[in-house]
Scaffold this motif. Structure first.
Motif, short mmCIF file in Angstrom:
data_model
loop_
_atom_site.label_atom_id
_atom_site.label_comp_id
_atom_site.label_asym_id
_atom_site.label_seq_id
_atom_site.Cartn_x
_atom_site.Cartn_y
_atom_site.Cartn_z
N GLN A 1 0.86 -1.10 0.01
CA GLN A 1 -0.20 0.19 0.38
C GLN A 1 0.70 1.59 0.08
OE1 GLN A 1 -3.44 0.13 1.97
NE2 GLN A 1 -3.87 -1.98 2.35
N ASP A 2 1.97 1.36 0.14
CA ASP A 2 3.36 2.15 0.60
C ASP A 2 3.09 2.70 -1.24
OD1 ASP A 2 3.82 2.45 2.72
OD2 ASP A 2 5.11 0.99 2.72
N LYS A 3 3.37 4.49 -1.45
CA LYS A 3 3.26 5.00 -2.65
C LYS A 3 4.23 4.52 -3.44
CE LYS A 3 3.20 9.97 -4.67
NZ LYS A 3 2.53 10.65 -4.20
N ASN A 4 5.04 4.19 -3.10
CA ASN A 4 5.95 2.98 -4.06
C ASN A 4 6.44 2.31 -4.69
OD1 ASN A 4 6.75 2.75 -1.17
ND2 ASN A 4 9.47 2.65 -1.94
N LYS A 5 5.48 1.03 -3.65
CA LYS A 5 4.54 0.25 -4.19
C LYS A 5 3.37 0.12 -5.18
CE LYS A 5 6.80 -1.59 0.23
NZ LYS A 5 6.65 -2.10 1.46
N LEU A 6 3.15 0.65 -4.90
CA LEU A 6 1.59 0.33 -6.11
C LEU A 6 1.94 0.73 -7.49
CD1 LEU A 6 -0.51 3.53 -4.42
CD2 LEU A 6 -0.86 0.73 -4.29
N GLN A 7 1.56 -0.02 -8.32
CA GLN A 7 1.48 -0.16 -9.56
C GLN A 7 0.90 1.59 -10.21
OE1 GLN A 7 2.97 -1.25 -11.62
NE2 GLN A 7 2.34 -3.89 -11.48
N LYS A 8 1.68 2.31 -10.89
CA LYS A 8 1.00 3.34 -10.61
C LYS A 8 0.11 3.88 -12.14
CE LYS A 8 5.23 5.35 -8.14
NZ LYS A 8 5.33 3.65 -7.91
N LEU A 9 -0.40 2.72 -12.39
CA LEU A 9 -1.50 3.67 -13.31
C LEU A 9 -2.67 4.77 -13.14
CD1 LEU A 9 -2.70 -0.49 -14.06
CD2 LEU A 9 -1.55 0.55 -15.73
N THR A 10 -2.32 4.82 -14.25
CA THR A 10 -4.05 6.14 -14.36
C THR A 10 -5.29 5.56 -14.87
OG1 THR A 10 -3.12 7.09 -16.87
CG2 THR A 10 -1.69 8.06 -14.75
N SER A 11 -4.55 4.78 -16.21
CA SER A 11 -6.62 4.20 -16.66
C SER A 11 -6.14 2.97 -17.44
CB SER A 11 -6.77 5.29 -17.91
OG SER A 11 -5.96 5.56 -18.92
N LEU A 12 -7.46 1.65 -17.70
CA LEU A 12 -7.19 0.86 -17.75
C LEU A 12 -7.98 0.54 -18.87
CD1 LEU A 12 -6.19 -1.97 -18.15
CD2 LEU A 12 -7.61 -2.21 -15.87
N MET A 13 -7.52 0.38 -20.07
CA MET A 13 -8.70 0.30 -21.00
C MET A 13 -8.98 -1.90 -21.37
SD MET A 13 -9.06 2.97 -20.68
CE MET A 13 -10.36 3.22 -22.69
N VAL A 14 -9.60 -2.37 -21.55
CA VAL A 14 -10.36 -3.30 -21.48
C VAL A 14 -11.98 -4.10 -21.76
CG1 VAL A 14 -8.14 -4.68 -20.16
CG2 VAL A 14 -10.84 -4.36 -19.14
N ASN A 15 -12.32 -2.60 -22.76
CA ASN A 15 -13.43 -3.13 -22.84
C ASN A 15 -13.92 -3.40 -24.14
OD1 ASN A 15 -12.03 -0.39 -24.01
ND2 ASN A 15 -13.71 -0.17 -25.15
N LYS A 16 -12.93 -3.57 -24.99
CA LYS A 16 -13.33 -4.83 -26.28
C LYS A 16 -12.78 -5.90 -25.60
CE LYS A 16 -12.27 -0.87 -29.32
NZ LYS A 16 -10.86 -0.14 -30.75
N CYS A 17 -12.64 -6.75 -24.27
CA CYS A 17 -11.40 -8.30 -23.83
C CYS A 17 -13.03 -8.82 -23.33
CB CYS A 17 -10.95 -7.38 -22.96
SG CYS A 17 -9.27 -6.91 -23.86
N THR A 18 -13.97 -9.03 -24.23
CA THR A 18 -15.71 -10.10 -24.42
C THR A 18 -15.64 -11.06 -23.68
OG1 THR A 18 -15.43 -9.91 -26.33
CG2 THR A 18 -16.33 -8.22 -26.31
N LYS A 19 -14.19 -11.57 -23.73
CA LYS A 19 -14.03 -12.56 -23.25
C LYS A 19 -13.81 -13.60 -21.68
CE LYS A 19 -13.09 -15.01 -27.75
NZ LYS A 19 -12.33 -15.52 -28.82
N LEU A 20 -13.28 -11.79 -21.27
CA LEU A 20 -12.56 -12.02 -20.26
C LEU A 20 -13.43 -12.51 -18.66
CD1 LEU A 20 -11.02 -7.95 -18.83
CD2 LEU A 20 -10.05 -10.53 -19.17
N THR A 21 -12.83 -13.58 -17.89
CA THR A 21 -13.58 -14.48 -16.63
C THR A 21 -14.17 -14.01 -15.62
OG1 THR A 21 -12.59 -16.16 -16.66
CG2 THR A 21 -14.40 -16.01 -18.23
N LYS A 22 -12.25 -13.55 -15.04
CA LYS A 22 -11.65 -12.55 -14.02
C LYS A 22 -10.96 -11.51 -13.90
CE LYS A 22 -9.94 -14.87 -9.99
NZ LYS A 22 -9.40 -16.13 -9.19
N ILE A 23 -11.40 -10.42 -13.57
CA ILE A 23 -10.17 -10.02 -13.00
C ILE A 23 -10.23 -9.51 -12.04
CG2 ILE A 23 -10.24 -6.62 -13.62
CD1 ILE A 23 -12.73 -7.54 -15.61
N THR A 24 -9.14 -8.93 -11.54
CA THR A 24 -8.07 -8.39 -10.14
C THR A 24 -7.60 -7.72 -10.28
OG1 THR A 24 -8.34 -11.16 -9.23
CG2 THR A 24 -7.03 -9.44 -8.38
#
Length: 203
Positions: free
Chosen positions: A30-53
């Motif tokens: 949870q520390d700031k320097n340990k987080l994945q520094k994402l601003t946005s994630l686009m998976v709207n066309k990945c229609t076969k997704l069964t699991k997202i974590t």
């Protein structure tokens, strides 16, 4: 696919991976320097997704789109996730407007049920990114809005404004308004359905 030992930063667009089944994105703490520094994630066309974590990220904007095969969703200890599927939200809004204009009690009850499920899911996602204190404030926001809709008491209105002010630390104004707006729609559908049932009984 799992992003763990990879440092992510900025926008991650996975829409070209149309056969993606599972997606895992993890920071290491949870520390700031340990987080994945994402601003946005686009998976709207990945229609076969069964699991997202998605855990331990700074993710701000998430575009999910339609996921007919999605079975499991987990968001833990992310700074804030804002869903930006505006097209889908607009479509749901138009559908609600259409249903509200029709004199069909069963249709309104089904729409109410769908809206309640959407609200429950939305609240669950919001809570997954909050500490216990803010989760309680979110619950208080919901309770206050219910009281305002049913009785319109001055105390409830005051408490609602207090909750909104506190929750702006963890939710955007649009997210808060979206929750409250959905509750208004649910209440309106219930009210109209009850009126139609009374008219039916009289006939």
């Amino acid at each position: 696919y799992c992003f763990y030992n990879v440092n992510l930063e900025g926008e991650l667009d996975l829409n070209d991976f149309v056969n993606l089944n599972e997606l895992y994105i993890f920071g290491v703490g949870q520390d700031k320097n340990k987080l994945q520094k994402l601003t946005s994630l686009m998976v709207n066309k990945c229609t076969k997704l069964t699991k997202i974590t998605i855990n331990y990220t700074t993710l701000g904007y998430l575009s999910l789109g339609s996921k007919p095969k999605l079975q499991s969703v987990s968001f833990t200890s992310n700074r804030q996730i804002y869903f930006c599927d505006h097209v889908l939200k607009d479509q749901i809004g138009k559908l609600n407007s259409l249903i509200l204009s029709k004199d069909n009690s069963d249709l309104k009850l089904e729409a109410k049920k769908v809206n309640e499920e959407c609200l429950e899911y939305q609240l669950s996602l919001a809570k997954s990114n909050m500490d216990e204190s803010n989760q309680l404030w979110l619950e208080s926001l919901v309770d206050s809005q219910k009281e305002v809709l049913h009785n319109n008491s001055a105390y409830a209105r005051k408490q609602l404004e207090r909750c909104k002010k506190i929750l702006t630390e963890v939710l955007s104004a649009e997210e808060i308004q979206d929750i409250l707006g959905k509750m208004i729609e649910i209440n309106e559908l219930e009210t109209q359905s009850n009126k139609l049932n009374k008219l039916t009984l009289k006939d």
